[in-house]
Design an enzyme around this catalytic site. Structure first.
Site, PDB file in Angstrom:
ATOM      1  N   GLY A   1      32.718  39.386  41.513  1.00  0.00           N
ATOM      2  CA  GLY A   1      33.471  40.664  41.294  1.00  0.00           C
ATOM      3  C   GLY A   1      32.947  41.382  40.174  1.00  0.00           C
TER       4      GLY A   1
ATOM      5  N   THR B   1      37.566  40.754  47.172  1.00  0.00           N
ATOM      6  CA  THR B   1      37.239  41.998  46.513  1.00  0.00           C
ATOM      7  C   THR B   1      35.531  41.913  45.876  1.00  0.00           C
ATOM      8  OG1 THR B   1      38.322  41.351  44.519  1.00  0.00           O
ATOM      9  CG2 THR B   1      39.431  42.789  46.031  1.00  0.00           C
TER      10      THR B   1
ATOM     11  N   LEU C   1      38.544  33.618  36.546  1.00  0.00           N
ATOM     12  CA  LEU C   1      38.509  35.139  36.828  1.00  0.00           C
ATOM     13  C   LEU C   1      39.228  35.387  38.260  1.00  0.00           C
ATOM     14  CD1 LEU C   1      36.667  35.051  34.212  1.00  0.00           C
ATOM     15  CD2 LEU C   1      35.447  37.087  35.070  1.00  0.00           C
TER      16      LEU C   1
ATOM     17  N   TYR D   1      51.328  40.315  40.883  1.00  0.00           N
ATOM     18  CA  TYR D   1      50.061  40.023  40.118  1.00  0.00           C
ATOM     19  C   TYR D   1      50.752  39.740  38.487  1.00  0.00           C
ATOM     20  CZ  TYR D   1      45.711  41.669  37.275  1.00  0.00           C
ATOM     21  OH  TYR D   1      44.712  41.506  36.480  1.00  0.00           O
TER      22      TYR D   1
ATOM     23  N   LYS E   1      50.061  35.938  36.993  1.00  0.00           N
ATOM     24  CA  LYS E   1      49.536  35.954  35.764  1.00  0.00           C
ATOM     25  C   LYS E   1      50.317  35.157  34.553  1.00  0.00           C
ATOM     26  CE  LYS E   1      45.333  37.675  36.679  1.00  0.00           C
ATOM     27  NZ  LYS E   1      43.964  37.056  36.408  1.00  0.00           N
TER      28      LYS E   1
HETATM   29  P1  NAD Z   1      37.533  42.045  40.916  1.00  0.00           P
HETATM   30  O1  NAD Z   1      38.607  42.225  42.120  1.00  0.00           O
HETATM   31  O2  NAD Z   1      36.251  42.852  40.875  1.00  0.00           O
HETATM   32  O3  NAD Z   1      37.057  40.539  40.856  1.00  0.00           O
HETATM   33  C1  NAD Z   1      37.882  39.413  41.157  1.00  0.00           C
HETATM   34  C2  NAD Z   1      36.882  38.387  41.960  1.00  0.00           C
HETATM   35  O4  NAD Z   1      37.836  37.290  42.177  1.00  0.00           O
HETATM   36  C3  NAD Z   1      36.658  38.929  43.262  1.00  0.00           C
HETATM   37  O5  NAD Z   1      35.084  38.559  43.330  1.00  0.00           O
HETATM   38  C4  NAD Z   1      37.301  38.298  44.401  1.00  0.00           C
HETATM   39  O6  NAD Z   1      36.543  38.043  45.625  1.00  0.00           O
HETATM   40  C5  NAD Z   1      37.519  36.973  43.747  1.00  0.00           C
HETATM   41  N1  NAD Z   1      38.804  36.330  44.214  1.00  0.00           N
HETATM   42  C6  NAD Z   1      39.880  36.762  44.550  1.00  0.00           C
HETATM   43  N2  NAD Z   1      40.688  35.921  44.968  1.00  0.00           N
HETATM   44  C7  NAD Z   1      39.906  34.777  44.987  1.00  0.00           C
HETATM   45  C8  NAD Z   1      40.364  33.414  45.501  1.00  0.00           C
HETATM   46  N3  NAD Z   1      41.613  33.130  45.921  1.00  0.00           N
HETATM   47  N4  NAD Z   1      39.575  32.438  45.434  1.00  0.00           N
HETATM   48  C9  NAD Z   1      38.083  32.904  44.911  1.00  0.00           C
HETATM   49  N5  NAD Z   1      37.811  33.893  44.500  1.00  0.00           N
HETATM   50  C10 NAD Z   1      38.835  34.816  44.657  1.00  0.00           C
HETATM   51  O7  NAD Z   1      38.256  42.235  39.862  1.00  0.00           O
HETATM   52  P2  NAD Z   1      37.806  42.078  38.070  1.00  0.00           P
HETATM   53  O8  NAD Z   1      38.256  43.572  37.391  1.00  0.00           O
HETATM   54  O9  NAD Z   1      36.503  41.772  37.943  1.00  0.00           O
HETATM   55  O10 NAD Z   1      38.797  41.222  37.386  1.00  0.00           O
HETATM   56  C11 NAD Z   1      38.293  39.834  37.115  1.00  0.00           C
HETATM   57  C12 NAD Z   1      39.580  39.019  36.455  1.00  0.00           C
HETATM   58  O11 NAD Z   1      39.916  39.870  35.270  1.00  0.00           O
HETATM   59  C13 NAD Z   1      40.821  38.897  37.259  1.00  0.00           C
HETATM   60  O12 NAD Z   1      41.291  37.846  36.990  1.00  0.00           O
HETATM   61  C14 NAD Z   1      41.675  40.138  36.599  1.00  0.00           C
HETATM   62  O13 NAD Z   1      42.974  39.767  36.801  1.00  0.00           O
HETATM   63  C15 NAD Z   1      41.276  39.880  35.266  1.00  0.00           C
HETATM   64  N6  NAD Z   1      41.514  41.159  34.545  1.00  0.00           N
HETATM   65  C16 NAD Z   1      40.702  42.371  34.852  1.00  0.00           C
HETATM   66  C17 NAD Z   1      41.199  43.588  34.228  1.00  0.00           C
HETATM   67  C18 NAD Z   1      40.173  44.951  34.272  1.00  0.00           C
HETATM   68  O14 NAD Z   1      40.780  45.864  33.828  1.00  0.00           O
HETATM   69  N7  NAD Z   1      39.082  44.694  35.080  1.00  0.00           N
HETATM   70  C19 NAD Z   1      42.217  43.766  33.386  1.00  0.00           C
HETATM   71  C20 NAD Z   1      42.810  42.636  33.100  1.00  0.00           C
HETATM   72  C21 NAD Z   1      42.537  41.419  33.767  1.00  0.00           C
END
Ligand code: NAD
Ligand code: UDP
Ligand code: UDP
Length: 316
Positions: free
Chosen positions: A11, A36, A72, A144, A148
């Protein structure tokens, strides 16, 4: 050299983290179901013998021997997490159980990527870790937010009951290269719209605020958190306290891109938080004076350059 598992490693944030951990001299296993995430984000790492890509879904058990786990895996854009809300809950809850079970078995340290969304639509600003939040448990964001929140509870209880070495960080809105151009989050939407000369879609009147952190600042905080002693558990906020309205963000992006796009207003989605700003005093204290280094303007310029390149390659 440590053996490190990164779930959600293909991701936006995970792909940067895998690269950083490899550069720091570790062995990295990147686990992802590509919901994603995309192979393109980590394809340049595939010929590194210390990098391994695993297609797997965290809702199913997984066995590997590692020293550390960064959990993540979970879609983060409202559009993606609302696409299949039950699956989103399973990913957060069953994913946490499986990864905690794994951490317990191999005695690994495990870090949970939690979120500012645990504060919901906060009644106090900025948000300190002691604030319990204001979450609608049955609203469209609840899959979500509550997923979390449950994951945080699982983490602290695996520590209490099974002595698992846990870390929880609450990440605030993070942006940068490797975001999907169409994932629906505000920075990628506005930048793509500006670059294509399309209307900039501000939801509601645009006075709602967010605090945007550039991805390199998050990575530094995340790795520092993993490297703290076992008594440092969190949750700890990791974010940039610079708070902006969506109209300010839109205008900043118009200015950087020199775009002639015009701002239009669309309905505000249900339960959209009105304000959000991290109190980062705990992160400063516990993470060796960690604080964000990249101002919004500079981070946006780098992000715009990334999306411009995607468009040039016909990938936008
Ligand atoms: P993203 O959607 O780009 O990445 C999430 C990744 O998780 C993707 O590669 C997706 O394919 C993988 N994934 C989803 N469901 C899955 C499953 N069941 N099994 C295996 N893989 C799975 O999002 P991101 O922005 O990179 O976020 C990464 C993490 O950080 C997430 O947990 C998100 O909740 C947390 N987060 C992100 C933000 C932000 O602003 N980007 C803010 C708060 C928390
Ligand atoms: N688990 C896993 N990998 C492991 C160890 C456990 O995926 O290396 C899963 C296991 O299948 C279980 C979950 O983690 O569903 C929780 O494990 P725990 O030991 O806490 O619970 P139990 O196995 O007793 O239900
Ligand atoms: N937003 C917007 N236009 C868009 C996408 C989002 O005005 O095209 C707003 C959204 O309503 C919210 C803010 O930008 O107030 C941040 O949205 P995002 O989905 O990026 O993250 P989150 O709401 O989860 O913080």
């Amino acid at each position: 050299m440590k053996r490190i598992l990164v779930t959600g490693g293909a991701g936006f944030i995970g792909s940067h983290l895998c690269e950083k951990l490899l550069n720091d001299g570790h062995e990295v296993a990147c686990l992802d179901n590509f919901f994603t995430g995309k192979k393109q984000k980590i394809v340049h790492l595939l010929d590194n013998p210390y990098f391994e890509l695993i297609r797997h879904d965290v809702t199913h058990p997984y066995y590997i021997e590692v020293d550390e786990i960064y959990n993540l895996a979970c879609p983060a854009s409202p559009v993606s997490y609302q696409y299949n809300p039950i699956k989103t809950i399973k990913t957060s809850v069953m994913g946490a159980i499986n990864m905690l079970g794994l951490a317990k078995r191999v005695k690994a340290k495990i870090l949970q990527a939690s979120t500012s969304e645990v504060y919901g639509d906060p009644m106090i600003n900025p948000q300190h870790e002691d604030y319990w939040g204001n979450v609608n448990p049955i609203g469209i964001r609840s899959c979500y937010d509550e997923g979390k929140r449950c994951a945080e509870s699982l983490f602290v209880n695996y520590r209490l009951q099974n002595e698992v070495r846990i870390k929880i960080i609450r990440i605030f809105n993070t942006y940068g290269p490797n975001m999907e151009p169409d994932d629906g989050r505000v920075v990628s939407n506005f930048v793509m719209q500006a670059l294509k000369g399309e209307d900039i879609t501000v939801y509601g009147d645009g006075t709602q605020t967010r605090s945007f952190q550039y991805v390199s600042d998050l990575l530094e905080g995340m790795v520092r958190m993993m490297n703290t002693g076992d008594d440092c558990v969190g949750p700890i906020n990791i974010g940039n306290p610079g708070e902006f309205t969506m109209l300010e963000l839109a205008n900043e992006i118009l200015d950087i891109t020199g775009s002639k796009s015009k701002i239009i207003h669309l309905p505000l989605p249900e339960d959209d938080p009105i304000q959000r700003q991290p109190d980062i005093s705990l992160a400063r204290e516990k993470l060796n004076n960690w604080e964000p280094k990249v101002p919004l303007r500079e981070g946006l310029e780098k992000t715009v350059a990334y999306f411009e390149q995607l468009l040039k390659e016909g990938k936008g």
